[in-house]
Design a protein around this motif. Structure first.
Motif, short mmCIF file in Angstrom:
data_model
loop_
_atom_site.label_atom_id
_atom_site.label_comp_id
_atom_site.label_asym_id
_atom_site.label_seq_id
_atom_site.Cartn_x
_atom_site.Cartn_y
_atom_site.Cartn_z
N SER A 92 85.91 -50.93 -58.02
CA SER A 92 84.88 -50.06 -57.46
C SER A 92 83.81 -49.71 -58.50
O SER A 92 82.62 -49.67 -58.18
CB SER A 92 85.49 -48.80 -56.86
N GLU A 95 81.62 -52.82 -58.97
CA GLU A 95 80.74 -52.99 -57.81
C GLU A 95 79.59 -51.99 -57.82
O GLU A 95 78.45 -52.34 -57.54
CB GLU A 95 81.55 -52.85 -56.51
N LYS A 96 79.87 -50.74 -58.18
CA LYS A 96 78.81 -49.73 -58.29
C LYS A 96 77.79 -50.15 -59.34
O LYS A 96 76.59 -49.99 -59.15
CB LYS A 96 79.39 -48.37 -58.66
N ARG A 98 77.05 -53.19 -60.29
CA ARG A 98 76.29 -54.33 -59.77
C ARG A 98 75.22 -53.87 -58.78
O ARG A 98 74.12 -54.41 -58.75
CB ARG A 98 77.21 -55.35 -59.12
N LYS A 99 75.55 -52.88 -57.96
CA LYS A 99 74.56 -52.37 -56.98
C LYS A 99 73.39 -51.71 -57.69
O LYS A 99 72.25 -51.81 -57.24
CB LYS A 99 75.23 -51.38 -56.03
N ARG A 100 73.66 -51.02 -58.80
CA ARG A 100 72.58 -50.38 -59.56
C ARG A 100 71.66 -51.42 -60.20
O ARG A 100 70.49 -51.16 -60.40
CB ARG A 100 73.15 -49.49 -60.65
N THR A 102 70.71 -54.24 -58.94
CA THR A 102 69.82 -54.91 -57.98
C THR A 102 68.80 -53.99 -57.40
O THR A 102 68.73 -52.86 -57.54
CB THR A 102 70.65 -55.50 -56.80
#
Length: 102
Positions: A92, A95-96, A98-100, A102
């Motif tokens: 988690s 993933e957090k 990686r989202k930041r 993009t």
């Protein structure tokens, strides 16, 4: 691929030697180490996690999440359940991150 590492605390740290088997896994560019640690004088286990990012120096590990207890409000009846929770926590966080990006 999962690897195991055994870390021993210094003998003078306590009257009991603590051995921790750390699972090591590479997820994308990150290396995670996770384990279940049994609480003293208890049958319960807690989840422990460290995350390392790539480093330009092969002799240096870039710890972006230093080794620490995660899911601090939870204890687990087995080492395997504590390890599984630490791994889920690592996924988690990655993933957090990686989202930041993009």
């Amino acid at each position: 691929m999962t690897e195991y590492k055994v870390q021993q605390m210094p003998a003078n740290r306590s009257a009991h030697r603590l051995e921790i088997a750390m699972r090591t896994e590479t997820i994308g560019e990150y290396e995670i180490e996770y384990s279940g640690i049994q609480l003293p004088d208890s049958e319960d286990w807690v989840a422990n996690l460290a995350i390392y990012a790539p480093s330009t120096n092969p002799m240096h590990r870039n710890d972006i999440f230093p080794s620490q207890r995660v899911a601090v409000d939870s204890v687990f009846p087995s080492e395997q359940e504590a390890e599984a929770e630490a791994r889920v926590f690592a996924l988690s966080l990655i993933e957090k991150g990686r989202k930041r990006e993009t």
